[in-house]
Write a protein that holds these residues in place. Structure first.
Motif, PDB file in Angstrom:
ATOM      1  N   VAL A  78       0.845  -1.202   0.000  1.00 31.53           N
ATOM      2  CA  VAL A  78       0.000   0.000   0.000  1.00 31.53           C
ATOM      3  C   VAL A  78       0.877   1.247   0.000  1.00 31.53           C
ATOM      4  CG1 VAL A  78      -1.672   1.298   1.379  1.00 31.53           C
ATOM      5  CG2 VAL A  78      -2.008  -1.137   1.002  1.00 31.53           C
ATOM      6  N   TRP A  79       1.985   1.200   0.745  1.00 32.88           N
ATOM      7  CA  TRP A  79       2.887   2.363   0.743  1.00 32.88           C
ATOM      8  C   TRP A  79       3.509   2.553  -0.636  1.00 32.88           C
ATOM      9  CZ3 TRP A  79       2.804   6.168   3.967  1.00 32.88           C
ATOM     10  CH2 TRP A  79       3.761   7.168   3.816  1.00 32.88           C
ATOM     11  N   LEU A  80       3.869   1.457  -1.305  1.00 33.00           N
ATOM     12  CA  LEU A  80       4.385   1.575  -2.676  1.00 33.00           C
ATOM     13  C   LEU A  80       3.330   2.140  -3.620  1.00 33.00           C
ATOM     14  CD1 LEU A  80       6.522  -1.661  -3.157  1.00 33.00           C
ATOM     15  CD2 LEU A  80       7.325   0.696  -3.066  1.00 33.00           C
ATOM     16  N   LEU A  81       2.072   1.771  -3.415  1.00 28.56           N
ATOM     17  CA  LEU A  81       0.983   2.347  -4.202  1.00 28.56           C
ATOM     18  C   LEU A  81       0.912   3.857  -3.986  1.00 28.56           C
ATOM     19  CD1 LEU A  81      -1.560   1.990  -5.998  1.00 28.56           C
ATOM     20  CD2 LEU A  81      -2.835   1.668  -3.874  1.00 28.56           C
ATOM     21  N   GLY A 119      -1.293   2.273   4.728  1.00 30.19           N
ATOM     22  CA  GLY A 119      -0.120   1.401   4.786  1.00 30.19           C
ATOM     23  C   GLY A 119       0.507   1.392   6.169  1.00 30.19           C
ATOM     24  N   ILE A 120       0.604   2.556   6.792  1.00 28.41           N
ATOM     25  CA  ILE A 120       1.168   2.639   8.145  1.00 28.41           C
ATOM     26  C   ILE A 120       0.271   1.888   9.135  1.00 28.41           C
ATOM     27  CG2 ILE A 120       1.703   4.218  10.027  1.00 28.41           C
ATOM     28  CD1 ILE A 120       3.707   4.880   8.059  1.00 28.41           C
ATOM     29  N   LEU A 121      -1.039   2.037   9.004  1.00 30.41           N
ATOM     30  CA  LEU A 121      -1.947   1.301   9.895  1.00 30.41           C
ATOM     31  C   LEU A 121      -1.776  -0.204   9.739  1.00 30.41           C
ATOM     32  CD1 LEU A 121      -5.238   3.397   9.679  1.00 30.41           C
ATOM     33  CD2 LEU A 121      -3.716   3.141  11.643  1.00 30.41           C
ATOM     34  N   LEU A 122      -1.603  -0.666   8.518  1.00 30.03           N
ATOM     35  CA  LEU A 122      -1.362  -2.097   8.311  1.00 30.03           C
ATOM     36  C   LEU A 122      -0.052  -2.536   8.957  1.00 30.03           C
ATOM     37  CD1 LEU A 122      -2.561  -2.476   4.633  1.00 30.03           C
ATOM     38  CD2 LEU A 122      -3.483  -3.703   6.605  1.00 30.03           C
ATOM     39  N   PHE A 166      -0.686  -2.725  12.624  1.00 26.56           N
ATOM     40  CA  PHE A 166      -1.464  -3.930  12.895  1.00 26.56           C
ATOM     41  C   PHE A 166      -0.560  -5.160  12.897  1.00 26.56           C
ATOM     42  CE2 PHE A 166      -4.053  -7.510  11.343  1.00 26.56           C
ATOM     43  CZ  PHE A 166      -4.945  -7.592  12.386  1.00 26.56           C
ATOM     44  N   ALA A 167       0.392  -5.202  11.980  1.00 24.48           N
ATOM     45  CA  ALA A 167       1.304  -6.340  11.892  1.00 24.48           C
ATOM     46  C   ALA A 167       2.139  -6.492  13.154  1.00 24.48           C
ATOM     47  CB  ALA A 167       2.218  -6.201  10.675  1.00 24.48           C
ATOM     48  N   THR A 168       2.412  -5.383  13.838  1.00 19.41           N
ATOM     49  CA  THR A 168       3.240  -5.478  15.043  1.00 19.41           C
ATOM     50  C   THR A 168       2.497  -6.091  16.213  1.00 19.41           C
ATOM     51  OG1 THR A 168       2.697  -3.255  15.795  1.00 19.41           O
ATOM     52  CG2 THR A 168       4.630  -3.493  14.389  1.00 19.41           C
TER      53      THR A 168
END
Length: 139
Positions: A45-48, A91-94, A97-99
């Protein structure tokens, strides 16, 4: 180093970090699937967001050169930045969430992040369907 060159270098660094994060996420997904794939999704998403920003800067803005497009350039710049930071924020929220997605179960009564995310998405989907149901029925 000029401001434009510094900004360009920082954009390349962000892309390199996002690609590295994706590689890390794929490796992490072998042991912790939810955390790994959330990391990959956040990086994608960040690359998008970076792609949208480059599209604005390299394809749209050069076509708006000249005196007659001053106001339009401001609007396109503002919209482009809003979209860039909006998509980047997802992207940052994802990545956040991953952490926490694979944290160890605790006896403190807090719901697990995956369960909570599933509940939020289910509620959002129900709300979306109920809103659209009224439109489909002509209300």
């Amino acid at each position: 180093m000029s401001g434009t060159a510094l900004f360009s270098v920082s954009e390349v660094v962000v892309v390199v970090l996002a690609v590295g994060t994706m590689v890390f996420g794929v490796r992490l997904a072998r042991r912790h699937p939810a955390a790994g794939w959330a990391t990959v999704a956040g990086a994608l998403v960040w690359l998008l967001a970076e792609g949208v920003h480059w599209l604005q800067a390299d394809a749209i803005m050069p076509r708006l050169e000249g005196e007659g497009h001053g106001g339009l350039r401001v609007i396109v710049s503002m919209l482009g930045e809003a979209v860039y930071f909006g998509i980047g924020g997802i992207g940052i929220l994802l990545l956040f969430f991953a952490t926490v997605v694979d944290r160890a179960p605790r006896a403190d009564g807090r719901p697990e992040p995956v369960v909570m995310a599933r509940q939020v998405l289910t509620q959002a989907w129900r709300y979306y369907n109920s809103r659209n149901q009224g439109r489909r029925n002509g209300r």
